[in-house]
Design an enzyme around this catalytic site. Structure first.
Site, PDB file in Angstrom:
ATOM      1  N   ASP A  32     -12.621 -10.542   9.030  1.00 48.48           N
ATOM      2  CA  ASP A  32     -11.247 -10.372   9.509  1.00 48.48           C
ATOM      3  C   ASP A  32     -11.103  -9.105  10.344  1.00 48.48           C
ATOM      4  OD1 ASP A  32      -8.666 -11.310   9.804  1.00 48.48           O
ATOM      5  OD2 ASP A  32      -7.898 -10.274   8.038  1.00 48.48           O
TER       6      ASP A  32
ATOM      7  N   VAL B 265       0.858  -1.172   0.000  1.00 46.31           N
ATOM      8  CA  VAL B 265       0.000   0.000   0.000  1.00 46.31           C
ATOM      9  C   VAL B 265       0.900   1.229   0.000  1.00 46.31           C
ATOM     10  CG1 VAL B 265      -1.809   1.271   1.209  1.00 46.31           C
ATOM     11  CG2 VAL B 265      -1.787  -1.225   1.287  1.00 46.31           C
TER      12      VAL B 265
END
Length: 551
Positions: A132, A23
């Site tokens: 998650d 990222v």
């Protein structure tokens, strides 16, 4: 690091990286808007299941409009890369906050829980289960509010997708592969709340089996949390999902009632102020504090069309792409999305034909700590019976230096079975040119068997490439057997019937086989034997399924 970069953006620094990609912090050149760009790892681009899952994550974010979830700007894909351009959340992860500052005061912990529960509530409202939720996927911003990130393994509620998640936060039913439900997200959020209050997770274990048993059977350690919130923790960590709040919105209502009764009407303001003060101590960790921008070189400029439905992408359109390039991008996108055949020499054909040989580890979202199994939102339940659609290509002797296991794909294919019922088989156009009956050829010795490109292509499907080398052109039988199990190293139990292929007339055979699994198992194995038997008896390869890539 990927050589490919999203066109129209100036990147400055890397915010995080994991096995599935990275990222980066970037600025949209036309508007000056700062963004976070999540790149799929180069090593996963050749694995259709991961690309499909990555694309599904973008679709999900595009349809989820929530002030408590990091939003999507655009999804960009080409044969050289794939990226999700999303809202930059200028905050620190809850994990960082807990690591640097220790446990939170109850009011601050309740504010964190409420903010991310509101993000879950918006997802649950449209039928999406995150699967998650954990401190790494909650970002706390300087004003004390929080946002939920990383929908990499999110699925539609009720989807049966196997075991997936982060073990310390997985609900009991997640360990058994039960259908995804919002109640599992409530459990994970409560486990995170427990950690915020105590500084440690509710359950630990020396191995996954022990940890699973504690989540399933051990009493809730409610005595370790402040008395006013014990009932809230007991409800959220209930072993039976039917005893938990059915979705996050209900849990928010219970949280507000408990917090108001225990800490008074100003609890939320005080908790947010405390969080803001803690984040202020970590200002150098915020994305906005990173170094100035640098220019990168664009090596591809393919932007797929974006949906315009309400709740989808933002109205601004980063990047300018010519009409011809847009048409090419659409064609590539269709080929990648639907598996349409492409000429072997084209970029689309090369992207669609590429394959990796091993499974990968965890994947990241807007923060890089997520699980690797980016499962499509519409993953089907396993079918009642296995299906296999093998194809084969064979040559005589491959040229020296041919290392690509798919190099034989362009060779003339030899049918491996009779045409399916209802199909049409065209007879030779010249009945006088009858094929001669081959004379009997002695069985060859099998010199080598290889298994390569074994990969998971969907929640319940896999494919592999089988190579067989002989010292003669006589007949050889190749038998492929698929297995499922829960232990690494051992093949486990056979899954469905074995597939047998008869080959002759060459000295090297390459078979592309696929299988739909019936039985659940963290490990899939493909095994190959031949008759006559090879000197090494056979070959096999095992992978850990994406459903079970848990940490």
């Amino acid at each position: 690091m990927n050589a490919w970069a999203v066109p129209g953006y100036t990147e400055s620094s890397e915010l995080g990286a994991g096995a599935s990609g990275r990222v980066v912090l970037a600025v949209h050149q036309e508007t000056g808007v700062p963004v976070a760009v999540k790149y799929l790892s180069e090593s996963l681009l050749a694995r259709p299941g991961f690309v499909t899952g990555f694309r599904a994550e973008a679709r999900l974010l595009g349809g989820l409009e929530s002030p408590y979830v990091a939003g999507l700007y655009e999804y960009v894909e080409s044969p050289d890369g794939a990226a999700i351009v999303m809202e930059l959340v200028d905050g620190v992860s809850l994990r960082t906050l807990l690591t640097r500052q220790g446990p939170l005061e109850p009011e601050a912990a309740l504010v964190v829980l409420k903010g991310s529960l509101l993000g879950l509530a918006d997802a649950h409202r449209v039928g999406v289960v995150h699967r998650d939720y954990k401190p790494e996927n909650v970002l706390v911003v300087p004003d004390g509010s929080s946002k939920l990130v990383d929908f990499g393994i999110a699925v539609d509620s009720g989807t049966q997708v196997g075991i997936a998640g982060t073990p310390s936060y997985m609900a009991p039913e997640q360990w058994t592969g039960a259908p995804a439900s919002p109640a599992a997200d409530v459990y994970a959020a409560t486990a995170t709340f427990f950690e915020c209050l105590t500084g440690h997770r509710p359950y630990t274990g020396d191995n996954l089996a022990e940890l699973a048993l504690r989540h399933v059977d051990a009493p809730v350690p409610v005595g370790e949390v402040p008395e006013p919130v014990r009932d809230l923790v007991l409800r959220g960590l209930a072993k039976d999902p039917a005893r938990r709040p059915g979705h996050a919105e209900l849990f928010v209502a219970e949280l507000e009632a408990v917090a108001g009764a225990a800490y008074g009407p100003g609890w939320e303001e005080r908790g947010r102020s405390r969080l803001a003060a803690l984040v202020a101590l970590l200002l150098l960790l915020l994305p906005s504090s990173r170094a100035g921008a640098r220019t990168t070189t664009d090596t591809a400029r393919t932007v797929l069309a974006r949906p315009t439905a309400p709740g989808g992408l933002r109205p601004w359109l980063p990047g300018r792409v010519g009409l011809l390039l847009s048409a090419a991008a659409l064609l590539v996108g269709l080929l990648l999305a639907y598996g349409a055949p492409a000429a072997p020499g084209t970029a689309a054909g090369q992207a669609a034909g590429a394959a990796a040989t091993t499974s990968t580890g965890p994947s990241g979202g807007a923060g890089p700590g997520g699980a690797a199994s980016a499962t499509p939102l519409t993953s089907p339940a396993p079918p009642a019976s296995p299906s296999a659609s093998p194809s084969a290509a064979e040559t005589t002797a491959a040229p020296t230096g041919t290392a690509d296991p798919t190099a034989t794909a362009s060779a003339p294919a030899t049918p491996s079975a009779a045409p399916p019922s209802g199909g049409s088989a065209t007879p030779p156009s010249s009945p006088t040119a009858a094929s001669p009956t081959p004379s009997a050829t002695p069985a060859p010795a099998v010199k080598d068997i290889t298994v390569s490109a074994f990969q998971q292509t969907g929640p319940w499907t896999a494919s592999a490439t089988i190579g067989v080398t002989t010292d003669g052109t006589g007949p050889v039988s190749v038998t492929v057997t698929w297995y499922t199990g829960d232990a690494p190293g051992a093949p486990g139990a056979p899954d469905g019937s074995a597939q047998t292929f008869q080959r002759s007339g060459a000295t090297r055979y390459t078979l592309s086989v696929d299988h739909t699994f019936q039985n659940a198992g963290c490990y899939w194995t493909v095994g190959v034997v031949t008759a006559p038997a090879a000197a090494g008896k056979g070959a096999s390869q095992q992978l850990m399924t994406r459903q079970c890539e848990i940490r």
